[in-house]
Design a protein around this motif. Sequence first.
Motif, PDB file in Angstrom:
ATOM      1  N   GLN A 155       0.843  -1.201   0.000  1.00 49.83           N
ATOM      2  CA  GLN A 155       0.000   0.000   0.000  1.00 49.83           C
ATOM      3  C   GLN A 155       0.873   1.244   0.000  1.00 49.83           C
ATOM      4  N   VAL A 156       0.405   2.237  -0.740  1.00 53.56           N
ATOM      5  CA  VAL A 156       1.078   3.531  -0.804  1.00 53.56           C
ATOM      6  C   VAL A 156       0.057   4.603  -0.445  1.00 53.56           C
ATOM      7  N   GLN A 157       0.451   5.510   0.413  1.00 51.74           N
ATOM      8  CA  GLN A 157      -0.401   6.643   0.753  1.00 51.74           C
ATOM      9  C   GLN A 157       0.234   7.918   0.210  1.00 51.74           C
ATOM     10  N   LEU A 158      -0.611   8.778  -0.347  1.00 55.22           N
ATOM     11  CA  LEU A 158      -0.146  10.030  -0.944  1.00 55.22           C
ATOM     12  C   LEU A 158      -0.902  11.188  -0.307  1.00 55.22           C
ATOM     13  N   VAL A 159      -0.165  12.191   0.137  1.00 55.34           N
ATOM     14  CA  VAL A 159      -0.782  13.378   0.732  1.00 55.34           C
ATOM     15  C   VAL A 159      -0.273  14.602  -0.011  1.00 55.34           C
ATOM     16  N   GLU A 160      -1.200  15.343  -0.599  1.00 52.25           N
ATOM     17  CA  GLU A 160      -0.846  16.524  -1.386  1.00 52.25           C
ATOM     18  C   GLU A 160      -1.030  17.786  -0.567  1.00 52.25           C
ATOM     19  N   SER A 161      -0.296  18.801  -0.949  1.00 54.96           N
ATOM     20  CA  SER A 161      -0.466  20.118  -0.348  1.00 54.96           C
ATOM     21  C   SER A 161       0.026  21.162  -1.334  1.00 54.96           C
ATOM     22  N   GLY A 162      -0.365  22.405  -1.085  1.00 56.02           N
ATOM     23  CA  GLY A 162       0.179  23.502  -1.866  1.00 56.02           C
ATOM     24  C   GLY A 162      -0.758  24.165  -2.846  1.00 56.02           C
ATOM     25  N   GLY A 163      -1.974  23.676  -2.974  1.00 58.90           N
ATOM     26  CA  GLY A 163      -2.901  24.339  -3.896  1.00 58.90           C
ATOM     27  C   GLY A 163      -3.364  25.665  -3.338  1.00 58.90           C
ATOM     28  N   GLY A 164      -4.145  26.382  -4.144  1.00 52.90           N
ATOM     29  CA  GLY A 164      -4.672  27.662  -3.688  1.00 52.90           C
ATOM     30  C   GLY A 164      -5.097  28.531  -4.830  1.00 52.90           C
ATOM     31  N   LEU A 165      -5.277  29.800  -4.510  1.00 49.10           N
ATOM     32  CA  LEU A 165      -5.713  30.807  -5.483  1.00 49.10           C
ATOM     33  C   LEU A 165      -4.540  31.714  -5.810  1.00 49.10           C
ATOM     34  N   VAL A 166      -4.318  31.930  -7.077  1.00 52.14           N
ATOM     35  CA  VAL A 166      -3.216  32.779  -7.507  1.00 52.14           C
ATOM     36  C   VAL A 166      -3.647  33.564  -8.744  1.00 52.14           C
ATOM     37  N   GLN A 167      -3.068  34.718  -8.939  1.00 48.94           N
ATOM     38  CA  GLN A 167      -3.371  35.509 -10.131  1.00 48.94           C
ATOM     39  C   GLN A 167      -2.598  34.963 -11.333  1.00 48.94           C
ATOM     40  N   ALA A 168      -3.125  35.223 -12.488  1.00 44.85           N
ATOM     41  CA  ALA A 168      -2.436  34.827 -13.717  1.00 44.85           C
ATOM     42  C   ALA A 168      -1.024  35.403 -13.725  1.00 44.85           C
ATOM     43  N   GLY A 169      -0.090  34.553 -14.145  1.00 43.77           N
ATOM     44  CA  GLY A 169       1.315  34.946 -14.142  1.00 43.77           C
ATOM     45  C   GLY A 169       2.053  34.572 -12.875  1.00 43.77           C
ATOM     46  N   GLY A 170       1.301  34.161 -11.867  1.00 44.39           N
ATOM     47  CA  GLY A 170       1.902  33.809 -10.595  1.00 44.39           C
ATOM     48  C   GLY A 170       2.409  32.378 -10.565  1.00 44.39           C
ATOM     49  N   SER A 171       2.863  31.975  -9.376  1.00 44.66           N
ATOM     50  CA  SER A 171       3.451  30.647  -9.203  1.00 44.66           C
ATOM     51  C   SER A 171       2.855  29.938  -7.987  1.00 44.66           C
ATOM     52  N   LEU A 172       2.864  28.628  -8.060  1.00 44.14           N
ATOM     53  CA  LEU A 172       2.501  27.774  -6.935  1.00 44.14           C
ATOM     54  C   LEU A 172       3.399  26.549  -6.979  1.00 44.14           C
ATOM     55  N   ARG A 173       3.616  25.957  -5.811  1.00 39.91           N
ATOM     56  CA  ARG A 173       4.330  24.685  -5.757  1.00 39.91           C
ATOM     57  C   ARG A 173       3.465  23.664  -5.042  1.00 39.91           C
TER      58      ARG A 173
END
Length: 116
Positions: A1-19
């Motif tokens: 079994q493998v468990q995956l936990v994501e983080s880092g989403g959100g709201l950003v303006q066009a041209g911006g960055s997220l990780r």
Amino acid sequence: QVQLVESGGGLVQAGGSLRLSCAASGSIFSISVMGWFRQAPGKQRELVASITSGGSTNYAGSVKGRFTISRDNAKNTVYLQMNSLKPEDTAVYSCNANTYNIISYWGQGTQVTVSS
């Protein structure tokens, strides 16, 4: 079994960055490739980027040159650095891990919203 936990989403303006981050736990030795998929409302899920255990990467044409997938083996974590974001990048992004015996695992998904 493998468990995956994501983080880092959100709201950003066009041209911006997220990780985005995807932390894997469990039988991580069995993972052959990890990737990020996304699904926008009314559209099919699509592969955004993937990285193999050997470090080979693959990108969707729509994100090449803007997104970078990487992995930190010490932390069992895969990252998706997203730069120059566009409104059409808005979607739920999900982390995926495929094992050598072709079992697929998914994270819970994280929302990315890019405003114009």
